[in-house]
Design an enzyme around this catalytic site. Structure first.
Site, PDB file in Angstrom:
ATOM      1  CE  LYS A 185      -1.511   3.066   2.624  1.00  0.00           C
ATOM      2  NZ  LYS A 185      -1.590   4.186   1.679  1.00  0.00           N
ATOM      3  CB  SER A 238       4.242  10.340  10.666  1.00  0.00           C
ATOM      4  OG  SER A 238       2.975   9.718  10.658  1.00  0.00           O
ATOM      5  N   GLY A 242       2.679   5.314  12.886  1.00  0.00           N
ATOM      6  CA  GLY A 242       3.341   4.106  13.385  1.00  0.00           C
ATOM      7  C   GLY A 242       2.764   3.665  14.726  1.00  0.00           C
ATOM      8  CD  GLU A 259      13.131   1.274   9.437  1.00  0.00           C
ATOM      9  OE1 GLU A 259      13.752   2.329   9.669  1.00  0.00           O
ATOM     10  OE2 GLU A 259      13.636   0.154   9.548  1.00  0.00           O
ATOM     11  CB  CYS A 293      13.404   9.326   7.731  1.00  0.00           C
ATOM     12  SG  CYS A 293      14.577   8.152   7.057  1.00  0.00           S
TER      13      CYS A 293
HETATM   14  P1  NAD Z   1       2.419   9.090   7.024  1.00  0.00           P
HETATM   15  O1  NAD Z   1       2.705   8.480   8.344  1.00  0.00           O
HETATM   16  O2  NAD Z   1       1.414  10.171   6.958  1.00  0.00           O
HETATM   17  O3  NAD Z   1       1.921   7.975   5.997  1.00  0.00           O
HETATM   18  C1  NAD Z   1       2.691   6.820   5.710  1.00  0.00           C
HETATM   19  C2  NAD Z   1       1.784   5.750   5.116  1.00  0.00           C
HETATM   20  O4  NAD Z   1       0.830   5.335   6.097  1.00  0.00           O
HETATM   21  C3  NAD Z   1       0.978   6.217   3.906  1.00  0.00           C
HETATM   22  O5  NAD Z   1       0.923   5.170   2.963  1.00  0.00           O
HETATM   23  C4  NAD Z   1      -0.392   6.491   4.509  1.00  0.00           C
HETATM   24  O6  NAD Z   1      -1.440   6.406   3.566  1.00  0.00           O
HETATM   25  C5  NAD Z   1      -0.498   5.372   5.550  1.00  0.00           C
HETATM   26  N1  NAD Z   1      -1.420   5.621   6.665  1.00  0.00           N
HETATM   27  C6  NAD Z   1      -1.889   6.811   7.126  1.00  0.00           C
HETATM   28  N2  NAD Z   1      -2.670   6.619   8.210  1.00  0.00           N
HETATM   29  C7  NAD Z   1      -2.707   5.281   8.438  1.00  0.00           C
HETATM   30  C8  NAD Z   1      -3.325   4.455   9.440  1.00  0.00           C
HETATM   31  N3  NAD Z   1      -4.061   4.975  10.410  1.00  0.00           N
HETATM   32  N4  NAD Z   1      -3.119   3.123   9.397  1.00  0.00           N
HETATM   33  C9  NAD Z   1      -2.333   2.568   8.431  1.00  0.00           C
HETATM   34  N5  NAD Z   1      -1.733   3.293   7.451  1.00  0.00           N
HETATM   35  C10 NAD Z   1      -1.912   4.638   7.461  1.00  0.00           C
HETATM   36  O7  NAD Z   1       3.836   9.570   6.439  1.00  0.00           O
HETATM   37  P2  NAD Z   1       4.150  10.324   5.073  1.00  0.00           P
HETATM   38  O8  NAD Z   1       3.675  11.735   5.185  1.00  0.00           O
HETATM   39  O9  NAD Z   1       3.720   9.508   3.907  1.00  0.00           O
HETATM   40  O10 NAD Z   1       5.773  10.292   5.084  1.00  0.00           O
HETATM   41  C11 NAD Z   1       6.529  11.165   5.838  1.00  0.00           C
HETATM   42  C12 NAD Z   1       6.983  10.506   7.126  1.00  0.00           C
HETATM   43  O11 NAD Z   1       7.689   9.309   6.845  1.00  0.00           O
HETATM   44  C13 NAD Z   1       7.953  11.371   7.905  1.00  0.00           C
HETATM   45  O12 NAD Z   1       7.616  11.333   9.281  1.00  0.00           O
HETATM   46  C14 NAD Z   1       9.291  10.679   7.690  1.00  0.00           C
HETATM   47  O13 NAD Z   1      10.255  10.899   8.666  1.00  0.00           O
HETATM   48  C15 NAD Z   1       8.895   9.259   7.614  1.00  0.00           C
HETATM   49  N6  NAD Z   1       9.914   8.445   6.946  1.00  0.00           N
HETATM   50  C16 NAD Z   1      10.666   7.582   7.687  1.00  0.00           C
HETATM   51  C17 NAD Z   1      11.663   6.813   7.072  1.00  0.00           C
HETATM   52  C18 NAD Z   1      12.475   5.820   7.865  1.00  0.00           C
HETATM   53  O14 NAD Z   1      13.137   5.003   7.270  1.00  0.00           O
HETATM   54  N7  NAD Z   1      12.446   5.859   9.170  1.00  0.00           N
HETATM   55  C19 NAD Z   1      11.902   6.931   5.720  1.00  0.00           C
HETATM   56  C20 NAD Z   1      11.129   7.821   4.997  1.00  0.00           C
HETATM   57  C21 NAD Z   1      10.124   8.574   5.608  1.00  0.00           C
END
Ligand code: NAD
Length: 491
Positions: A185, A238, A242, A259, A293
């Protein structure tokens, strides 16, 4: 996915789900429009807007493909991953242009992401010949005692938009190699890149329902987490999401690999080479428009070299040419969405209200640019270490400078956040660097180089709220996708 050309307009992809080996629309028939963040007049794709019933169908397909996929064995599955690596490499330019159009990063950054993905896939493919356990001594005579790794079952892979190819790839490859059928997804902001990746895996032989793609947002993610047939969720995104995933899955002991975000610091000590530090910090802070990240978002600098460093940072940041990712002269692309742009602007507003001074940038850029989400490269000086901008991830081209008094005070500030993804230390004194490495609360450490960048064979790992569960990439990833079992065989 069937690309089509609109009347005289740009190529608009119809990005569909992939369930049970078929490309299909969402059950609801609904789609979402995606536009180029560097030029909002350009529609890039219409992608399926799926819901719980699409997830159900994908999980069912994955379950039914499971036995045959396991029977194939890791060596054959590794060959499939290797073929996928070749196919991604052959479509390098197409992947990079797609990433740039839907996510906004510079084309050369997108090409770098494709190359890194190919390396990751090749590395993972090789593990097909190594994935195994150990033969151990047994207490009983004429007995062989052994350990083995077996796949955990169907997995859900939930990914963000900032590395729309590399992150899905570094989840799909180990999932499939270890024998876990998968449902990917991707972020609703970057569906097309994910679909191209799935095309490559399918063409490479990931068939029989073992690789499914379901587009959509939160509803799709939540349905995956809730489905009792899903044995594990690998998530990148985020901290808030998570935590929601972990909490929702806890009652059924759902295995999770999370992550999450970062608030990464560069610690600049008094003896550092300031030109080297400024070059590395600008690259770590403004590369990929600060949307990594591991992006450097705080500079913690010794008071005695503060002015000299800030003038270097400001000069370099202000000189970055802002433009669309296809512009070969551009050095800073747009941020991905209106929401991201607003978060950057709000962060700057709050920081200045809390006493910070804008050394350069701080505003949206429009002059001479297409209508897009362009944020000026921003350096904030005089930031308090307990202020909002110093504590929370902004995820954009905004760098905060905080003063410190020597190593101990610097480390106290570096470690004062809930995150622990990456950190960089700048000093000419190796013993200071090693002492700092001992005490920095971050998963990925760098000395005298940008605080970003990773290798396929090194764990991609954070500490504190940046990470939960086994690391991704490297050998550690198998601890998520497989479970240990033992066998004692008497003869
Ligand atoms: P996000 O947490 O908003 O979304 C990530 C994914 O989760 C998307 O596919 C989203 O549709 C899905 N999602 C949203 N709500 C959900 C729920 N309740 N249950 C299950 N899935 C859900 O993050 P984003 O805005 O897409 O990405 C940015 C974030 O990702 C930043 O916080 C960044 O630091 C982090 N990030 C971390 C790493 C790492 O390796 N640690 C790498 C890249 C990005």
């Amino acid at each position: 996915m069937e690309p089509r050309r609109a009347d005289g307009g740009p190529l608009i992809a119809q990005v569909r789900n992939h369930i049970a080996d078929r490309w299909c629309d969402a059950d609801s028939g609904r789609t979402q429009e995606n536009r180029n963040p560097a030029d909002l007049t350009e529609v890039v794709s219409h992608s399926a807007e799926s819901g719980a019933t699409d997830v159900q169908a994908a999980v069912e397909a994955a379950r039914s493909g499971s036995a045959a996929w396991q029977a194939l064995g890791p060596v054959r599955r590794g060959e499939i991953v290797m073929r996928a690596a070749r196919l991604v490499g052959e479509r390098r330019q197409e992947f990079a242009e797609t990433i740039t159009r839907e996510q906004g990063k510079l084309l050369r950054e997108a090409l770098g992401e494709v190359d890194r993905t190919v390396a990751l896939l090749e590395y993972t493919a090789g593990e097909g010949r190594r994935l195994g356990g150990a033969t151990l001594p047994a207490d009983d005579p004429r007995t062989v005692a052994l350990t083995r790794r077996d796949p955990i079952g169907v997995v859900g892979l939930i990914t963000p938009w900032n590395f729309p190819l590399a992150i899905p790839a570094w989840k799909v490859a180990p999932a499939l190699l270890s024998g876990c059928p998968a449902i990917l997804k991707p972020s609703p902001l970057t569906p097309q890149t994910a679909a191209l990746l799935v095309e490559c895996f399918v063409a490479a032989g990931a068939v029989g329902g073992v690789l499914n793609l379901v587009h959509g947002g939160r509803e799709v993610g939540e349905a995956l987490v809730k489905d009792p047939a899903v044995a594990g969720i690998s998530f990148t995104g985020s901290v808030e999401v998570g935590r929601a995933i972990h909490t929702a899955g806890a009652p059924r002991f759902l295995r999770t690999q999370l992550e999450m975000g970062g608030k990464n610091a560069a610690l600049v000590l008094a003896d550092a080479d300031l030109d080297q530090a400024a070059d590395a910090i600008v690259s770590g802070a403004f590369g990929q428009a600060g949307q990594r990240c591991s992006a450097t978002s705080r500079v913690v600098v010794d008071r005695t070299v503060h002015d000299a460093l800030v003038s270097r940072l400001t000069e370099r940041a202000a000189a970055l040419r802002v433009g669309g990712g296809m512009d070969p002269e551009a050095r800073l692309g747009p941020v991905v969405s209106a929401e991201r742009l607003q978060a950057c602007l709000a962060g700057v507003r709050q920081a200045t209200a809390e006493g910070a001074v804008v050394a350069t940038g701080g505003q949206r850029l429009t002059d001479g640019l297409p209508e897009g989400y362009f944020m000026a490269p921003t350096v904030l000086d005089g930031v308090r270490s307990d202020s909002h901008i110093a504590q929370e991830e902004i995820f954009g081209p905004v760098l905060s400078v905080i003063e410190c008094d020597g190593l101990d005070d610097g480390l106290r500030i570096v470690n004062s956040v809930r995150y622990g993804m990456a950190a960089a230390i700048f000093t000419r004194d190796t013993s200071l660097a090693l002492a700092a490495l001992d005490r920095v609360e971050a998963g990925m450490l760098h000395v005298n180089r940008p605080g970003v960048g990773a290798y396929p064979h090194m764990p991609h790992v954070g500490v504190k709220e940046s990470q939960y569960g086994p690391a991704e990439c490297s050998l550690q990833v198998w601890d998520f996708y497989t479970q240990w079992r033992t066998a004692c065989i008497s003869y």
